[in-house]
Design a protein around this motif. Structure first.
Motif: not given
Length: 380
Positions: A213-222
């Motif tokens: 549910n995050q925008p493409s520029h946010r978040g790294l896969p745990i």
């Protein structure tokens, strides 16, 4: 059986000449990647045609055609529901090769109180270092002191890749390695993802904590080595701010959990206010207000699974009780490995004999032998 393209002997292109790595580097990364995971299906599939698979990956990296493959996503529920992403095995080899090459230059600039995903700086290092800081500020528990424990809200899914890219670019001076870091960093694992958990388990993750549910520029896969390393690069700015701008003498961080110690609770409250202002402005992340703790150190500091109390370190009670509950009901074919793993965890604490006795009692009741020092069990 893995289908692979045959290796190419032609590495004479302009891009290939600038690829600053050798086939030996790739092989070393493969051995790092398969450590403790050799029996996983993805590792076995890659190993079935190992030479060709490595040669194919080498060619793709050399000619610039390498693109990450699909990931697997699943949900774990212990100690709480969490979304975990597993990159394809060949991509994990690339992550290890990238880490092996660029991590040392970053590690050299990290403060000694930055822990996790750094050689020699695991949970035991963090617990011992915090204990040493507590004993220093309290003069071996003879003086009062306070601690401020802080946690970042939804850290991994809040990381701004654009900010992280700028931080990486300041220290990765070789264009080829920077391009590879960009390929790994900006890869979106969501298209083509394989979900290995049923919908009802996936639904346990709140929408705001899900990478989906995050925008493409946010978040790294745990779950990926690259994400763990990138997280330390990202939060090095916080470490430098706390140590040099706030002049905090006693500070330690393990991923997104960090602790400050001081004789004055007023100073710690002022430091918290400055950190709250710094984080959104510089790193676009925020503190988790529900996990902020300010109290005297004599009450005990819960950090990296251990509780630091006057003159002792013990395993967190919730972790111990969960372990005993699991071992009491675990199938016998899994008990040997799990029990010795928990014995190893308990040995990290300075005062664990009573806890090891409780663990040994369960094992003996289930027909297992335990050595005299209560540190190991044996197969039936």
């Amino acid at each position: 059986m893995t289908t692979v393209r045959g290796p190419s002997a032609d590495h004479s292109g302009a891009e290939a000449r600038h690829a600053d790595f050798s086939f030996e580097d790739l092989v070393a990364a493969y051995f790092d990647c398969r450590q403790n995971k050799r029996n996983k299906p993805s590792a076995l599939a890659f190993e079935q045609d190992l030479e060709h698979n490595l040669a194919w990956l080498y060619d793709e990296l050399q000619d610039g055609s390498y693109r990450p493959g699909p990931s697997v996503c699943f949900v774990i529920t212990r100690p709480k529901p969490r979304e975990v992403w597993a990159a394809d095995f060949r991509d994990r080899i690339v992550h290890h090769m990238l880490y092996n090459r660029i991590a040392p230059r970053f590690h050299a600039s990290f403060i000694a109180d930055s822990c996790a995903c750094i050689p020699g700086r695991g949970t035991l290092y963090a617990a011992r270092r915090l204990e040493a800081k507590v004993r220093s500020i309290t003069k071996n528990w003879s003086r009062a002191a306070w601690y401020l424990k802080l946690d970042l809200a939804n850290f991994f899914v809040s990381i701004d890749k654009r900010i992280l890219h700028r931080l990486l670019a300041t220290r990765i001076t070789n264009p080829w390695w920077l391009k590879l870091a960009e390929t790994v960093l900006f890869h979106d694992p969501r298209p083509g993802v394989v979900r290995h958990s049923p919908p009802q388990r996936m639904a346990l993750i709140p929408p705001y904590k899900s990478l989906f549910n995050q925008p493409s520029h946010r978040g790294l896969p745990i779950g990926n080595l690259s994400s763990q390393f990138f997280a330390n690069v990202y939060l090095d700015a916080l470490d430098q701010f706390v140590k040099h701008r706030l002049s905090a003498k006693h500070y330690i961080r393990y991923v997104d959990d960090f602790v400050l110690l001081h004789e004055s609770p007023q100073w710690l409250n002022a430091a918290r206010a400055e950190i709250e202002a710094f984080l959104p402005e510089t790193l676009a992340v925020q503190l988790n207000q529900t996990k902020t703790i300010l109290q005297p150190v004599r009450r005990g500091i819960d950090f990296v699974g251990q509780v630091i109390k006057p003159w002792r370190r013990i395993l967190r009670r919730r972790t111990l009780n969960d372990a005993l509950h699991r071992l009491d009901r675990m199938p016998s074919d899994c008990l040997f490995e799990s029990a010795n793993s928990y014995f190893g965890l308990l040995r990290q604490a300075t005062h664990s004999r009573a806890d090891r006795i409780r663990l040994a009692q369960i094992l003996r009741r289930r027909g297992y032998s335990v050595n005299r020092t209560l540190t190991k069990t044996y197969r039936q």
